[in-house]
Design a protein around this motif. Structure first.
Motif, PDB file in Angstrom:
ATOM      1  N   ILE A 112      -3.461  -8.507  19.386  1.00 46.47           N
ATOM      2  CA  ILE A 112      -4.271  -9.392  18.553  1.00 46.47           C
ATOM      3  C   ILE A 112      -4.015  -9.106  17.079  1.00 46.47           C
ATOM      4  O   ILE A 112      -3.768 -10.023  16.282  1.00 46.47           O
ATOM      5  CB  ILE A 112      -5.776  -9.212  18.872  1.00 46.47           C
ATOM      6  N   SER A 113      -4.059  -7.836  16.695  1.00 45.70           N
ATOM      7  CA  SER A 113      -3.853  -7.477  15.291  1.00 45.70           C
ATOM      8  C   SER A 113      -2.450  -7.864  14.830  1.00 45.70           C
ATOM      9  O   SER A 113      -2.271  -8.369  13.716  1.00 45.70           O
ATOM     10  CB  SER A 113      -4.096  -5.986  15.075  1.00 45.70           C
ATOM     11  N   TYR A 114      -1.441  -7.663  15.689  1.00 47.57           N
ATOM     12  CA  TYR A 114      -0.071  -8.015  15.305  1.00 47.57           C
ATOM     13  C   TYR A 114       0.103  -9.530  15.171  1.00 47.57           C
ATOM     14  O   TYR A 114       0.822 -10.001  14.280  1.00 47.57           O
ATOM     15  CB  TYR A 114       0.922  -7.464  16.335  1.00 47.57           C
ATOM     16  N   LEU A 115      -0.555 -10.295  16.032  1.00 49.45           N
ATOM     17  CA  LEU A 115      -0.479 -11.755  15.930  1.00 49.45           C
ATOM     18  C   LEU A 115      -1.124 -12.251  14.641  1.00 49.45           C
ATOM     19  O   LEU A 115      -0.623 -13.183  13.997  1.00 49.45           O
ATOM     20  CB  LEU A 115      -1.157 -12.401  17.140  1.00 49.45           C
ATOM     21  N   VAL A 116      -2.249 -11.632  14.253  1.00 49.72           N
ATOM     22  CA  VAL A 116      -2.913 -12.020  13.008  1.00 49.72           C
ATOM     23  C   VAL A 116      -2.026 -11.680  11.807  1.00 49.72           C
ATOM     24  O   VAL A 116      -1.883 -12.484  10.878  1.00 49.72           O
ATOM     25  CB  VAL A 116      -4.291 -11.335  12.891  1.00 49.72           C
ATOM     26  N   ILE A 117      -1.414 -10.489  11.816  1.00 52.41           N
ATOM     27  CA  ILE A 117      -0.508 -10.110  10.727  1.00 52.41           C
ATOM     28  C   ILE A 117       0.688 -11.053  10.678  1.00 52.41           C
ATOM     29  O   ILE A 117       1.093 -11.509   9.592  1.00 52.41           O
ATOM     30  CB  ILE A 117      -0.034  -8.651  10.903  1.00 52.41           C
ATOM     31  N   LEU A 118       1.253 -11.383  11.835  1.00 52.66           N
ATOM     32  CA  LEU A 118       2.384 -12.309  11.883  1.00 52.66           C
ATOM     33  C   LEU A 118       2.006 -13.678  11.348  1.00 52.66           C
ATOM     34  O   LEU A 118       2.786 -14.309  10.608  1.00 52.66           O
ATOM     35  CB  LEU A 118       2.899 -12.428  13.327  1.00 52.66           C
ATOM     36  N   ALA A 119       0.809 -14.129  11.689  1.00 48.18           N
ATOM     37  CA  ALA A 119       0.338 -15.415  11.166  1.00 48.18           C
ATOM     38  C   ALA A 119       0.231 -15.362   9.646  1.00 48.18           C
ATOM     39  O   ALA A 119       0.645 -16.305   8.945  1.00 48.18           O
ATOM     40  CB  ALA A 119      -1.019 -15.761  11.780  1.00 48.18           C
ATOM     41  N   GLY A 120      -0.314 -14.266   9.117  1.00 49.92           N
ATOM     42  CA  GLY A 120      -0.438 -14.120   7.668  1.00 49.92           C
ATOM     43  C   GLY A 120       0.919 -14.112   6.979  1.00 49.92           C
ATOM     44  O   GLY A 120       1.110 -14.781   5.951  1.00 49.92           O
ATOM     45  N   LEU A 125      -4.593  -8.695   5.816  1.00 51.49           N
ATOM     46  CA  LEU A 125      -5.638  -7.677   5.666  1.00 51.49           C
ATOM     47  C   LEU A 125      -6.488  -7.573   6.935  1.00 51.49           C
ATOM     48  O   LEU A 125      -6.789  -6.469   7.407  1.00 51.49           O
ATOM     49  CB  LEU A 125      -6.521  -8.001   4.459  1.00 51.49           C
ATOM     50  N   ILE A 126      -6.867  -8.724   7.490  1.00 47.27           N
ATOM     51  CA  ILE A 126      -7.679  -8.732   8.711  1.00 47.27           C
ATOM     52  C   ILE A 126      -6.928  -8.063   9.857  1.00 47.27           C
ATOM     53  O   ILE A 126      -7.478  -7.236  10.608  1.00 47.27           O
ATOM     54  CB  ILE A 126      -8.074 -10.172   9.097  1.00 47.27           C
ATOM     55  N   GLY A 127      -5.647  -8.393  10.005  1.00 46.09           N
ATOM     56  CA  GLY A 127      -4.846  -7.786  11.064  1.00 46.09           C
ATOM     57  C   GLY A 127      -4.687  -6.289  10.876  1.00 46.09           C
ATOM     58  O   GLY A 127      -4.728  -5.523  11.854  1.00 46.09           O
ATOM     59  N   TYR A 128      -4.526  -5.862   9.622  1.00 51.29           N
ATOM     60  CA  TYR A 128      -4.388  -4.438   9.334  1.00 51.29           C
ATOM     61  C   TYR A 128      -5.669  -3.681   9.670  1.00 51.29           C
ATOM     62  O   TYR A 128      -5.637  -2.589  10.253  1.00 51.29           O
ATOM     63  CB  TYR A 128      -4.031  -4.237   7.865  1.00 51.29           C
ATOM     64  N   ILE A 129      -6.810  -4.269   9.319  1.00 45.75           N
ATOM     65  CA  ILE A 129      -8.093  -3.638   9.643  1.00 45.75           C
ATOM     66  C   ILE A 129      -8.271  -3.559  11.156  1.00 45.75           C
ATOM     67  O   ILE A 129      -8.664  -2.518  11.705  1.00 45.75           O
ATOM     68  CB  ILE A 129      -9.258  -4.423   9.011  1.00 45.75           C
ATOM     69  N   ALA A 130      -7.979  -4.655  11.859  1.00 43.35           N
ATOM     70  CA  ALA A 130      -8.128  -4.675  13.321  1.00 43.35           C
ATOM     71  C   ALA A 130      -7.220  -3.640  13.979  1.00 43.35           C
ATOM     72  O   ALA A 130      -7.569  -3.062  15.014  1.00 43.35           O
ATOM     73  CB  ALA A 130      -7.805  -6.073  13.856  1.00 43.35           C
ATOM     74  N   ARG A 131      -6.077  -3.379  13.378  1.00 43.62           N
ATOM     75  CA  ARG A 131      -5.127  -2.422  13.939  1.00 43.62           C
ATOM     76  C   ARG A 131      -5.650  -0.989  13.851  1.00 43.62           C
ATOM     77  O   ARG A 131      -5.174  -0.105  14.568  1.00 43.62           O
ATOM     78  CB  ARG A 131      -3.806  -2.548  13.182  1.00 43.62           C
ATOM     79  N   GLN A 132      -6.658  -0.754  12.992  1.00 46.18           N
ATOM     80  CA  GLN A 132      -7.160   0.598  12.785  1.00 46.18           C
ATOM     81  C   GLN A 132      -8.145   1.043  13.855  1.00 46.18           C
ATOM     82  O   GLN A 132      -8.582   2.188  13.847  1.00 46.18           O
ATOM     83  CB  GLN A 132      -7.816   0.705  11.397  1.00 46.18           C
ATOM     84  N   THR A 133      -8.512   0.150  14.757  1.00 46.39           N
ATOM     85  CA  THR A 133      -9.412   0.532  15.841  1.00 46.39           C
ATOM     86  C   THR A 133      -8.730   0.310  17.177  1.00 46.39           C
ATOM     87  O   THR A 133      -7.972  -0.651  17.342  1.00 46.39           O
ATOM     88  CB  THR A 133     -10.736  -0.268  15.795  1.00 46.39           C
ATOM     89  N   GLN A 134      -8.991   1.194  18.131  1.00 47.64           N
ATOM     90  CA  GLN A 134      -8.369   1.080  19.453  1.00 47.64           C
ATOM     91  C   GLN A 134      -9.059   0.046  20.329  1.00 47.64           C
ATOM     92  O   GLN A 134      -8.548  -0.307  21.398  1.00 47.64           O
ATOM     93  CB  GLN A 134      -8.413   2.439  20.153  1.00 47.64           C
TER      94      GLN A 134
END
Length: 230
Positions: free
Chosen positions: A168-176, A153-162
């Motif tokens: 960073i967002s992809y690494l967080v999603i991959l970690a999840g 969820l955190i990675g998805y939210i971070a991905r919504q802003t440029q």
């Protein structure tokens, strides 16, 4: 520079510093102290824990500190990300708090073990202690699946802003995803622990780098988010 900018800057530092502290504490607890306490054969486990009861207390204290830092990060991440997606950031915060409550339940098993080492018992309770420690691992493993969902969820939210780098967002999603996969296998498959351990060795780097990398970015450059919006 306005108050919102200062607030985001402060929140970024709180998240980054707290995640670094959490990484150090959990590394000491689960990476060193906990195995030292419980990697003993069942026959000698009770006497071993009696002679190392102060280390067991330290182990429990460190886990309680992890719980406290998790609560702080849940709150701070929600405040930092709510301007991007207020609904999802709130869901992400509650997801982490659910994980934290599960971790607290797991730690209660360690407190039961400590209590057993403090009383005079005629029969050796080593087998019971081993079962309690297994319960700790099982409950925590289930909680880490929830934690993985939080990171997604955190990675998805971070991905919504440029303004937050996509890497960073992809690494967080991959970690999840890694947390969800490893600990689902650990709980579901008959020999899941051995399979999960092998996969965890491969995924250890993304599991570690994901959230901690985001925390370091927030600590160093997270204040740019509001400056770029202004």
């Amino acid at each position: 520079m306005n108050n919102t900018t200062i607030s985001l800057n402060t929140l970024g530092k709180i998240i980054g510093i707290t995640l670094i502290i959490m990484a150090i504490i959990s590394g000491i607890a689960f990476g060193g102290l906990h195995p030292q306490l419980f990697q003993t054969d069942t026959a000698n486990l009770f006497s071993h824990l009696q002679t190392t009861s102060n280390l067991l207390r330290l182990d429990i204290f460190l886990w309680l500190m992890v719980i406290v830092t998790d609560i702080i990060v849940s709150w701070a991440l929600h405040l930092y990300l709510r301007h991007i997606n207020p609904d999802l950031s709130l869901v992400a915060a509650w997801t982490r708090l659910i994980y934290t409550s599960i971790l607290a339940t797991a730690v209660s098993e360690l407190i039961k073990i400590l209590n057993l080492t403090q009383i005079h018992i005629i029969a050796d309770p080593s087998a019971q202690i081993q079962l309690l420690e297994q319960n700790f691992n099982l409950v925590w493993s289930f909680g880490l699946i929830i934690f993985g969902l939080h990171l997604i969820l955190i990675g998805y939210i971070a991905r919504q802003t440029q303004h937050i780098p996509k890497i960073i967002s992809y690494l967080v999603i991959l970690a999840g995803l890694s947390y969800c996969l490893v600990h689902s296998l650990d709980l579901i498959l008959p020999q899941g622990h051995f399979v999960a351990s092998s996969i965890e060795t491969i995924l250890l780097l993304p599991m570690t780098v994901g959230e901690l990398g985001f925390g370091l970015w927030l600590l160093v450059k997270g204040a740019r988010l509001e400056r770029n919006k202004a």
